[in-house]
Write an enzyme that holds these catalytic residues in place. Structure first.
Site, PDB file in Angstrom:
ATOM      1  N   GLU A  34      -5.645   2.674  -3.025  1.00 44.70           N
ATOM      2  CA  GLU A  34      -4.657   3.603  -2.458  1.00 44.70           C
ATOM      3  C   GLU A  34      -4.364   4.679  -3.491  1.00 44.70           C
ATOM      4  O   GLU A  34      -3.921   4.376  -4.608  1.00 44.70           O
ATOM      5  CB  GLU A  34      -3.351   2.897  -2.064  1.00 44.70           C
TER       6      GLU A  34
ATOM      7  N   ASN B  24      -4.385   9.694 -12.881  1.00 37.89           N
ATOM      8  CA  ASN B  24      -4.202  10.977 -12.209  1.00 37.89           C
ATOM      9  C   ASN B  24      -5.441  11.232 -11.345  1.00 37.89           C
ATOM     10  O   ASN B  24      -6.563  11.256 -11.854  1.00 37.89           O
ATOM     11  CB  ASN B  24      -4.048  12.093 -13.245  1.00 37.89           C
TER      12      ASN B  24
ATOM     13  N   ASP C 183       1.307  14.043  -0.906  1.00 38.12           N
ATOM     14  CA  ASP C 183       2.147  15.253  -0.933  1.00 38.12           C
ATOM     15  C   ASP C 183       1.473  16.336  -0.082  1.00 38.12           C
ATOM     16  O   ASP C 183       0.293  16.633  -0.284  1.00 38.12           O
ATOM     17  CB  ASP C 183       2.319  15.736  -2.378  1.00 38.12           C
TER      18      ASP C 183
ATOM     19  N   LYS D 222       2.609  25.050   1.456  1.00 36.38           N
ATOM     20  CA  LYS D 222       2.323  26.484   1.266  1.00 36.38           C
ATOM     21  C   LYS D 222       0.815  26.694   1.126  1.00 36.38           C
ATOM     22  O   LYS D 222       0.150  25.970   0.376  1.00 36.38           O
ATOM     23  CB  LYS D 222       3.026  27.010   0.012  1.00 36.38           C
TER      24      LYS D 222
ATOM     25  N   ASP E 234       2.893  12.274   7.716  1.00 40.34           N
ATOM     26  CA  ASP E 234       3.881  12.802   8.658  1.00 40.34           C
ATOM     27  C   ASP E 234       3.730  14.317   8.764  1.00 40.34           C
ATOM     28  O   ASP E 234       4.457  14.952   9.513  1.00 40.34           O
ATOM     29  CB  ASP E 234       5.297  12.496   8.157  1.00 40.34           C
TER      30      ASP E 234
ATOM     31  N   THR F 287       3.881   1.872   5.035  1.00 40.09           N
ATOM     32  CA  THR F 287       4.228   2.251   3.664  1.00 40.09           C
ATOM     33  C   THR F 287       5.731   2.554   3.606  1.00 40.09           C
ATOM     34  O   THR F 287       6.390   2.658   4.639  1.00 40.09           O
ATOM     35  CB  THR F 287       3.446   3.501   3.201  1.00 40.09           C
TER      36      THR F 287
ATOM     37  N   GLU G  78       6.350   5.789   5.377  1.00 41.96           N
ATOM     38  CA  GLU G  78       6.156   5.631   6.823  1.00 41.96           C
ATOM     39  C   GLU G  78       7.395   5.003   7.463  1.00 41.96           C
ATOM     40  O   GLU G  78       7.853   5.440   8.513  1.00 41.96           O
ATOM     41  CB  GLU G  78       4.928   4.741   7.055  1.00 41.96           C
TER      42      GLU G  78
HETATM   43  C1  LIG Z   1       4.824  11.080  -1.064  1.00 42.05           C
HETATM   44  S1  LIG Z   1       4.411   9.769  -2.107  1.00 42.05           S
HETATM   45  C2  LIG Z   1       3.729   8.530  -1.024  1.00 42.05           C
HETATM   46  C3  LIG Z   1       3.845   7.134  -1.591  1.00 42.05           C
HETATM   47  C4  LIG Z   1       3.237   5.998  -0.739  1.00 42.05           C
HETATM   48  N1  LIG Z   1       1.809   6.171  -0.563  1.00 42.05           N
HETATM   49  C5  LIG Z   1       3.920   5.873   0.595  1.00 42.05           C
HETATM   50  O1  LIG Z   1       3.291   6.189   1.618  1.00 42.05           O
HETATM   51  O2  LIG Z   1       5.059   5.400   0.646  1.00 42.05           O
HETATM   52  C6  LIG Z   1       2.988  10.403  -2.929  1.00 42.05           C
HETATM   53  C7  LIG Z   1       2.630   9.673  -4.184  1.00 42.05           C
HETATM   54  O3  LIG Z   1       1.437  10.220  -4.735  1.00 42.05           O
HETATM   55  C8  LIG Z   1       1.558  10.267  -6.148  1.00 42.05           C
HETATM   56  N2  LIG Z   1       0.651  11.332  -6.630  1.00 42.05           N
HETATM   57  C9  LIG Z   1       0.677  12.629  -6.292  1.00 42.05           C
HETATM   58  N3  LIG Z   1      -0.289  13.306  -6.933  1.00 42.05           N
HETATM   59  C10 LIG Z   1      -0.959  12.397  -7.702  1.00 42.05           C
HETATM   60  C11 LIG Z   1      -2.045  12.475  -8.605  1.00 42.05           C
HETATM   61  N4  LIG Z   1      -2.653  13.635  -8.861  1.00 42.05           N
HETATM   62  N5  LIG Z   1      -2.449  11.352  -9.222  1.00 42.05           N
HETATM   63  C12 LIG Z   1      -1.823  10.151  -8.972  1.00 42.05           C
HETATM   64  N6  LIG Z   1      -0.781  10.018  -8.136  1.00 42.05           N
HETATM   65  C13 LIG Z   1      -0.342  11.125  -7.496  1.00 42.05           C
HETATM   66  C14 LIG Z   1       3.023  10.573  -6.386  1.00 42.05           C
HETATM   67  O4  LIG Z   1       3.442  10.212  -7.682  1.00 42.05           O
HETATM   68  C15 LIG Z   1       3.686   9.753  -5.286  1.00 42.05           C
HETATM   69  O5  LIG Z   1       3.983   8.451  -5.731  1.00 42.05           O
END
Ligand SMILES: C[S@@+](CC[C@H](N)C(=O)[O-])C[C@H]1O[C@@H](n2cnc3c(N)ncnc32)[C@H](O)[C@@H]1O
Length: 242
Positions: A45, A104, A126, A130, A162, A200, A203
């Site tokens: 994931e 990352n 995320d 934009k 979403d 999740t 979700e």
């Molecule tokens: C909006 S949250 C969703 C969390 C989870 N998957 C859920 O559905 O509840 C997005 C997650 O992606 C991680 N994330 C975003 N960009 C990332 C990157 N480049 N590398 C690792 N994690 C990343 C963020 O830290 C965050 O925990």
């Protein structure tokens, strides 16, 4: 995602959990089967957040190895607490088919070898709504091309979001790469399949607010595609015989 307050002992706590948490994932590139002690398929994931999904998936599917990755150590810590809670609450005890890695996604090819992963989950990534931020979306071809290299012949990507903007962008991105998609849902929780899937954290929040959840499965591997086509053909034949 709301920023979590950083606790001063996080790195120390995570170092103690080395059977669950991987702080230096580059060392496992091409060797994740050594981390798990078997060669079961690996599902990852990307952006696990607080880790509910990946923990529940690992507890439900003991013959699959799951890796949750996130770039924030506080979230890896939260996810480790969730894993322990789901597995029975005893400190240090967690499903042995689960790894939580500080990674990352920008550098994902430094953590996994070609064909090392069987499935990628992109849950509520995320959306970067934009247009000028489109390159940051995790389904942008610059990321998706890396996923294709890392996924094996049974490879699939499962996406839930979403965000209509992200969903539309992702479908186009995958289609432009010549990939086949299936089980496309524009309102997941109206479909029967939703009851079989693990929710999740995001979700639960969004579906609880009555928002639509979009979902699709992308077939990236040759065997995955061939199996899908075989099943489709079978279904058409069965329907014709009814
Ligand atoms: C909006 S949250 C969703 C969390 C989870 N998957 C859920 O559905 O509840 C997005 C997650 O992606 C991680 N994330 C975003 N960009 C990332 C990157 N480049 N590398 C690792 N994690 C990343 C963020 O830290 C965050 O925990």
């Amino acid at each position: 995602m709301t920023r979590l307050r950083r606790k001063s002992d996080t790195k120390e706590v995570l170092r103690e959990l080395d059977a669950l948490v991987v702080l230096d994932p580059k060392t496992y590139k091409g060797r994740w089967k050594e981390f798990f002690g078997n060669d079961h398929p690996i599902h990852v994931e990307l952006g696990m957040g607080k880790g509910k999904f990946i923990s529940e998936m690992s507890a439900r599917n003991r013959n699959i190895n799951f890796i949750g990755i996130d770039m924030y150590d506080e979230l890896v810590r939260k996810a480790s607490e969730k894993a322990v809670e789901i597995w029975g609450g005893k400190h240090g005890s967690h499903p042995d088919n689960l790894g939580l890695a500080l990674c990352n996604i920008e550098y994902i090819t430094e953590y996994f070898s070609e064909g090392e992963i069987e499935r990628i989950y992109l849950n509520f990534s995320d959306p970067w709504p934009k247009k000028r931020h489109a390159r940051r979306r995790l389904t942008h071809p610059r990321f998706a091309q890396n996923y294709l290299r890392l996924l094996n012949e049974k490879g699939e990507i499962h996406l839930k979001t979403d965000s209509l903007t992200l969903f539309e962008f992702s479908l186009n991105s995958f289609a432009d790469m010549g990939l086949r998609m299936r089980n496309i849902a524009l309102d997941l929780h109206q479909h029967e399949i939703a009851s079989e899937l693990v929710m999740t954290e995001y979700e639960q929040k969004f579906a609880g607010q009555g928002m639509n959840i979009y979902r699709c499965e992308v077939l990236t591997g040759e065997t995955a595609l061939a199996e899908h086509l075989r099943r489709l053909k079978q279904r058409v034949e069965d329907e014709a015989n009814e």
